[in-house]
Design a protein around this motif. Structure first.
Motif: not given
Length: 500
Positions: A6, A10, A13-14
């Motif tokens: 996860e 994340r 994605a950033q």
């Protein structure tokens, strides 16, 4: 507690929300830091230990460095030997203690001194000649303009018969410019002749590596020597003209071209000169005097027979009588003069040998920058150049014109040679940045503008071909089930239970 998957998702994605320029700048920074770290981790800076060694001496230095465990690098085709800067002092001290590369002269004489007692006279004589050759070679190489030299001595063995004793000879091969070779030829011959007993300068031959005979000069110069002489005369004239023009118009504001007519005719003149006067070489003078009768007898001076008779008297009229007087007789005298002279004509003889070459005429062409002349005129420049040479004929041509200024020379090469390792790293970082910003970014923008998904969707989809499987044979399975019906029933019951 979030899983590591996860966290990675994340971060991805950033990162996907960051602009592309940020990624490019980050890549440039990372590459630059990597280059700098690599240069720093590669090792310390290397400095020059020895420069311009002979191949044999360079091999000795490398062998000693390997023995000492000191790293080294070779540059300029092996002419430069570099070691790390912290190891420079240790390398010099260790090489000095080991006498590496050492002096060839000292080595040659040490080899002669350390020769064993069993060495023959021929071997010792050969080593002595080799040591003398190396000593003379080193002395010649120290002369101005001589880059390299080789000396060959032919010293015959001594013989008890002096009449049959052969004369030693020598040959020298030098590597130098033509002007320096011609200037040092006689000095080299005298040096060799003075170092070898019984060797005269006439038995020494000096030549250049280009095949030009320097000494003895011989009867006539060859083509190479003549061209070298002409070039030397023209270069000297050009330098003299530059010395006159630089204070007038400044350096770089003129161009000169010099052409010399050199006469290489050799003459030997025997002259006899006769002067206007006469010189007395020999003179003989004799003087005698005589008076009286020419038939008078002459006797020995001072004898009684030479005295005149006494006076007598005679009676007049009676000749022969006593008392008759007669004229007084005088002593006879004789006078004569004799002069003998020989004359020598004023004559002088002289032998005149002209130089090997003379400058008959010289032609000078000068182009001046009109903007830098100021109050100087072409007539003044022509007069100054013509008065600077005492040749029989000097032709000077002066032209004033506007010069085109050349483009400023690039200083990249000197800067690159002068900077250190850190500056090299900075230059490499700049090159990497130019590569990324000049190539990577334009290519990335073009790729971003291309709709790859549309291209993929627009591509025609091919219909899958049906797969036809061959029929399977279950005869063996039926036979086994027929033999074990109870087992098959239990298997089916278990499947039914599992499905419920």
């Amino acid at each position: 507690m979030p899983d590591w998957r996860e966290i990675i998702a994340r971060l991805q994605a950033q990162a996907g929300q960051l602009p592309r320029l940020t990624w490019v700048v980050g890549g440039v920074i990372l590459v630059s830091l990597g280059v700098v770290v690599w240069l720093e981790m590669a090792g310390p800076a290397y400095v020059v230990l020895d420069d311009g060694l002979a191949p044999a001496d360079g091999g000795k230095v490398i062998a000693q460095l390997q023995k000492l465990g000191i790293p080294y690098e070779l540059q300029a085709a092996g002419n430069l030997i570099l070691v790390p800067a912290p190891d420079l002092a240790q390398a010099r001290l260790e090489l000095g203690q080991a006498q590496v590369p050492g002096s060839d002269v000292a080595t040659a004489w040490d080899r002669l001194e350390d020769a064993p007692m069993t060495a023959s006279d021929l071997a010792q004589s050969t080593m002595a000649v080799q040591a003398l050759e190396i000593s003379l070679q080193q002395s010649i190489e120290s002369m101005n303009g001589i880059r390299n030299a080789q000396v060959f001595l032919a010293i015959p063995a001594s013989t008890p018969f002096l009449a049959d004793q052969p004369k030693p000879t020598a040959s020298v091969v030098i590597q130098a410019d033509d002007g320096a070779a011609q200037a040092q030829g006689e000095a080299i011959a005298n040096l060799i002749a003075g170092a070898v007993p019984g060797l005269g300068p006439a038995q020494v031959t000096v030549e250049t590596s280009a095949g030009i005979a320097v000494y003895p000069a011989g009867g006539h110069q060859n083509a190479g020597s003549e061209f070298a002489t002409v070039n030397q005369v023209e270069a000297g004239a050009a330098a003299r003209i530059a010395g006159l023009l630089i204070p007038l118009v400044g350096a770089g504001n003129f161009q000169t071209d010099v052409s010399a007519d050199v006469d290489f005719t050799q003459e030997h003149i025997h002259a006899v000169a006769y002067g206007p006067s006469h010189l007395v070489e020999h003179q003989v003078s004799t003087l005698s005097e005589q008076s009286g009768s020419a038939n008078a007898a002459f006797g020995i001076p001072g004898a009684l027979s030479n005295e005149p008779p006494a006076d007598t008297t005679a009676t007049p009229g009676r000749a022969g009588r006593t008392g008759e007087s007669s004229p007084a007789s005088t002593s006879p005298r004789q006078t004569s003069s004799h002069l003998e002279q020989s004359f020598l004509t004023d004559q002088s003889e002289s032998d005149i040998t002209n130089p090997d070459w003379t400058v008959k005429s010289i032609a000078v062409s000068v182009v001046l920058d009109k903007a830098a002349m100021g109050a100087v005129t072409t007539a003044q420049v022509r007069a100054a150049i013509a008065g600077a040479f005492a040749y029989p004929q000097v032709n000077v041509s002066v032209l004033a014109a506007a010069f085109q200024k050349p483009a400023a020379p690039l200083i990249t090469a000197p800067v690159v040679q002068a900077v250190g390792p850190l500056a090299h790293a900075v230059l490499e970082v700049m090159a990497a940045a130019a590569l990324l910003f000049g190539i990577a970014m334009p290519v990335g923008r073009r790729l971003a503008a291309v709709n790859l998904q549309g291209l993929i969707a627009a591509a025609p989809q091919q219909r899958a071909l049906p797969v036809v499987l061959p029929p399977r044979d279950f005869s063996d399975l039926r036979d086994q089930a027929g033999e074990n019906i109870a087992g098959v029933a239990r298997l089916l019951q278990n499947w039914a239970d599992d499905s419920e």
